[in-house]
Design an enzyme around this catalytic site. Structure first.
Site, PDB file in Angstrom:
ATOM      1  N   ASN A 208     -41.329   3.617 -30.352  1.00  0.00           N
ATOM      2  CA  ASN A 208     -40.022   3.819 -29.723  1.00  0.00           C
ATOM      3  C   ASN A 208     -39.824   2.731 -28.678  1.00  0.00           C
ATOM      4  OD1 ASN A 208     -41.052   4.801 -27.064  1.00  0.00           O
ATOM      5  ND2 ASN A 208     -41.902   6.409 -28.366  1.00  0.00           N
ATOM      6  N   ASP A 276     -43.352  12.149 -31.528  1.00  0.00           N
ATOM      7  CA  ASP A 276     -43.465  13.567 -31.870  1.00  0.00           C
ATOM      8  C   ASP A 276     -44.214  13.770 -33.183  1.00  0.00           C
ATOM      9  OD1 ASP A 276     -42.111  14.664 -29.660  1.00  0.00           O
ATOM     10  OD2 ASP A 276     -40.222  13.924 -30.480  1.00  0.00           O
ATOM     11  N   LYS A 286     -52.218  -0.964 -47.329  1.00  0.00           N
ATOM     12  CA  LYS A 286     -50.793  -1.224 -47.159  1.00  0.00           C
ATOM     13  C   LYS A 286     -49.998  -0.599 -48.319  1.00  0.00           C
ATOM     14  CE  LYS A 286     -47.507  -4.948 -46.662  1.00  0.00           C
ATOM     15  NZ  LYS A 286     -47.224  -6.331 -46.990  1.00  0.00           N
ATOM     16  N   PRO A 304     -49.829  16.601 -31.186  1.00  0.00           N
ATOM     17  CA  PRO A 304     -50.041  17.576 -30.105  1.00  0.00           C
ATOM     18  C   PRO A 304     -49.110  17.264 -28.941  1.00  0.00           C
ATOM     19  CG  PRO A 304     -51.831  15.967 -30.174  1.00  0.00           C
ATOM     20  CD  PRO A 304     -50.982  15.734 -31.391  1.00  0.00           C
ATOM     21  N   ASP A 305     -48.631  18.284 -28.266  1.00  0.00           N
ATOM     22  CA  ASP A 305     -47.792  18.069 -27.081  1.00  0.00           C
ATOM     23  C   ASP A 305     -48.720  18.036 -25.863  1.00  0.00           C
ATOM     24  OD1 ASP A 305     -46.111  18.390 -24.811  1.00  0.00           O
ATOM     25  OD2 ASP A 305     -44.531  19.073 -26.167  1.00  0.00           O
ATOM     26  N   PHE A 324     -41.325  14.511 -18.153  1.00  0.00           N
ATOM     27  CA  PHE A 324     -40.065  13.779 -18.261  1.00  0.00           C
ATOM     28  C   PHE A 324     -39.278  14.331 -19.450  1.00  0.00           C
ATOM     29  CE2 PHE A 324     -39.456   9.985 -15.582  1.00  0.00           C
ATOM     30  CZ  PHE A 324     -40.536  10.169 -14.735  1.00  0.00           C
ATOM     31  N   LYS A 342     -42.349  24.133 -21.923  1.00  0.00           N
ATOM     32  CA  LYS A 342     -43.625  23.415 -21.811  1.00  0.00           C
ATOM     33  C   LYS A 342     -44.527  24.024 -20.748  1.00  0.00           C
ATOM     34  CE  LYS A 342     -42.023  19.282 -23.865  1.00  0.00           C
ATOM     35  NZ  LYS A 342     -42.637  18.213 -24.630  1.00  0.00           N
TER      36      LYS A 342
HETATM   37  O1  C5P Z   1     -40.467  17.212 -26.065  1.00  0.00           O
HETATM   38  P1  C5P Z   1     -40.175  15.900 -25.414  1.00  0.00           P
HETATM   39  O2  C5P Z   1     -40.803  14.727 -26.104  1.00  0.00           O
HETATM   40  O3  C5P Z   1     -38.743  15.654 -25.117  1.00  0.00           O
HETATM   41  O4  C5P Z   1     -40.880  16.044 -23.972  1.00  0.00           O
HETATM   42  C1  C5P Z   1     -40.948  15.011 -23.080  1.00  0.00           C
HETATM   43  C2  C5P Z   1     -42.090  15.203 -22.117  1.00  0.00           C
HETATM   44  O5  C5P Z   1     -43.236  15.703 -22.794  1.00  0.00           O
HETATM   45  C3  C5P Z   1     -42.528  13.928 -21.476  1.00  0.00           C
HETATM   46  O6  C5P Z   1     -43.052  14.238 -20.198  1.00  0.00           O
HETATM   47  C4  C5P Z   1     -43.606  13.442 -22.424  1.00  0.00           C
HETATM   48  O7  C5P Z   1     -44.531  12.577 -21.758  1.00  0.00           O
HETATM   49  C5  C5P Z   1     -44.270  14.735 -22.823  1.00  0.00           C
HETATM   50  N1  C5P Z   1     -44.810  14.759 -24.201  1.00  0.00           N
HETATM   51  C6  C5P Z   1     -46.166  14.830 -24.386  1.00  0.00           C
HETATM   52  N2  C5P Z   1     -46.679  14.901 -25.650  1.00  0.00           N
HETATM   53  C7  C5P Z   1     -45.867  14.910 -26.723  1.00  0.00           C
HETATM   54  C8  C5P Z   1     -44.486  14.835 -26.555  1.00  0.00           C
HETATM   55  C9  C5P Z   1     -43.988  14.755 -25.279  1.00  0.00           C
HETATM   56  O8  C5P Z   1     -46.897  14.813 -23.406  1.00  0.00           O
HETATM   57  N3  C5P Z   1     -46.393  14.968 -27.931  1.00  0.00           N
END
Ligand code: C5P
Length: 398
Positions: A208, A276, A286, A304-305, A324, A342
């Site tokens: 991104n 994501d 490739k 993973p979040d 953020f 979150k």
């Molecule tokens: O869900 P979203 O991507 O909008 O959330 C943004 C926040 O979550 C940011 O603080 C980003 O650093 C964190 N994030 C994370 N791991 C992910 C996706 C987002 O820590 N896989």
């Protein structure tokens, strides 16, 4: 300012050692006491007399000097400092540090110290690129050794590349960041930053437009307030912050592992734009066109979040977790919901629609959402957002 700070300056044997004499002056101008230690090889480049005259301190050179040992033993010497600086840090010294060797005064001090260590590497570009040096760098970073430089440029040996020692004022900035006094002294802060790269195949990846500018500014601001900062970054465009522990990662899963390894922390700011999704299955080769016009179908899996994982930790959760939210619509509504979902304490939300120029730009316009409500900040430089956020974090952690 470095008033009252004591720095043990280990000068290694490289041509960049002449710059370390200037470094002594620059540190002293800012109020620091500098105690020089010269390796045997360093004495081929600069003289103990120069180091002593410029520092106005006794210069240490020999592990087995009976007078020195009687006055101040090497263990005491390594601990009486607030910070140990190695400049230039030669390939040899770095190898000794990484391998745990202690066969002269400099390497013994580095093994014995209980203080932070900042190194300014300097060597020929080939030596810097050598797999042995690269292995040592990785080990030293893992051990928490702080780095400043090296820079890219012309070298005394006539070659060009990475390996020039950082300039004295850059080293001073890194020293200040490493031992600055401030309200966050003694606190460990974790910052994630930059994009992540998720491989599609060995040559392509999902990414991104995050530059890493906001996260870098936050790490710098927290460090300037005296915090010990661990900065976990994806492949970002901007230069890494000085005087903080930098951990480089590529993917979301690597970022999560690096964050978990860096805990515990008193506070954490998740400024990274984490992808994501990643490819459901790793592809080792490739992906090729088949010549018949059929298109590959990419199958994704959810990453993973990291923010949610840390926010919802039952044990050892940082006291203040800041996330953020980069939104393109309904910023406050979406970000407020995100904060709940979150489980973080604050969300710093911004509108990253292309017309705002925020993603990848120098400015930011944020809304800070806490349990107390919503606070809108005017548009300002990312550095200013970072300074204001760091100041707010100080208050919250008091
Ligand atoms: O869900 P979203 O991507 O909008 O959330 C943004 C926040 O979550 C940011 O603080 C980003 O650093 C964190 N994030 C994370 N791991 C992910 C996706 C987002 O820590 N896989």
């Amino acid at each position: 300012m470095l008033a009252g700070k004591r720095i043990l300056l280990i000068i290694g044997g490289g041509i960049a050692a002449f710059k370390s004499l200037d470094l002594i002056r620059r540190l002293r101008e800012r109020g620091a006491t500098v105690v020089p230690v010269l390796t045997k090889a360093a004495e081929e480049f600069v003289t103990p007399l120069s180091a002593s005259a410029l520092s106005a301190e006794k210069v240490y050179r020999d592990l087995f000097d009976l007078t020195d040992e009687a006055e101040m033993g090497h263990i005491e010497l390594s601990r009486a400092a607030d910070l140990v600086v190695v400049a230039p840090a030669t390939a040899d010294l770095m190898g000794k540090m990484a391998g745990g060797l202690a066969n002269d005064l400099a390497s013994t001090l580095l093994m014995a110290t209980d203080k932070p260590v900042l190194i300014a590497p300097a060597m020929n570009v080939r030596m810097w690129q050598h797999p042995a040096t690269q292995r040592n760098i990785a080990t030293l970073k893992e051990d928490g050794i702080l780095f400043v430089g090296p820079n890219e440029g012309n070298m005394a040996c006539g070659e060009f590349g990475l390996g020039r020692m950082a300039e004295p004022l850059e080293i001073v900035a890194a020293v200040e960041a490493a031992i600055a006094d401030g309200p966050l002294r003694g606190k460990h802060m974790l910052v994630t930053s930059g994009p992540t790269h998720e491989p599609i195949d060995p040559v392509r990846y999902i990414a991104n437009r995050s530059s890493g500018a906001q996260g870098t500014a936050i790490a710098t601001a927290l460090s300037a307030l005296g915090a010990e900062v661990t900065f976990v970054t994806g492949p970002a465009d901007v230069a890494r912050p000085q005087g903080v522990r930098v951990v480089e990662v590529q993917t979301a899963r690597e970022m999560l592992a690096a964050v978990q390894a860096a805990l515990p922390a008193d506070g954490a700011v998740f400024a990274a734009a984490v992808a994501d999704w990643r490819m459901a299955k790793a592809v080792d080769m490739k992906i090729k066109k088949d010549g018949k016009g059929s298109l590959p179908v990419l199958e994704f899996a959810e990453n993973p979040d990291i923010l949610a994982t840390v926010s919802q930790m039952k044990k050892g959760r940082p006291a203040l977790v800041v996330g953020f939210a980069a939104e393109t619509d309904d910023v406050v509504k979406n970000a407020t919901a995100k904060r709940k979902r979150k489980g973080c304490d604050w969300i710093v939300a911004n509108d990253v629609s292309p017309e705002t120029g925020i993603m990848g730009g120098a400015e930011n316009a944020v809304v800070v959402i806490t349990s107390d409500g919503v606070e809108e900040w005017p548009r300002m430089g990312k550095d200013q957002v970072a300074t204001r956020l760091a100041a707010a974090m100080v208050q919250a952690l008091e």
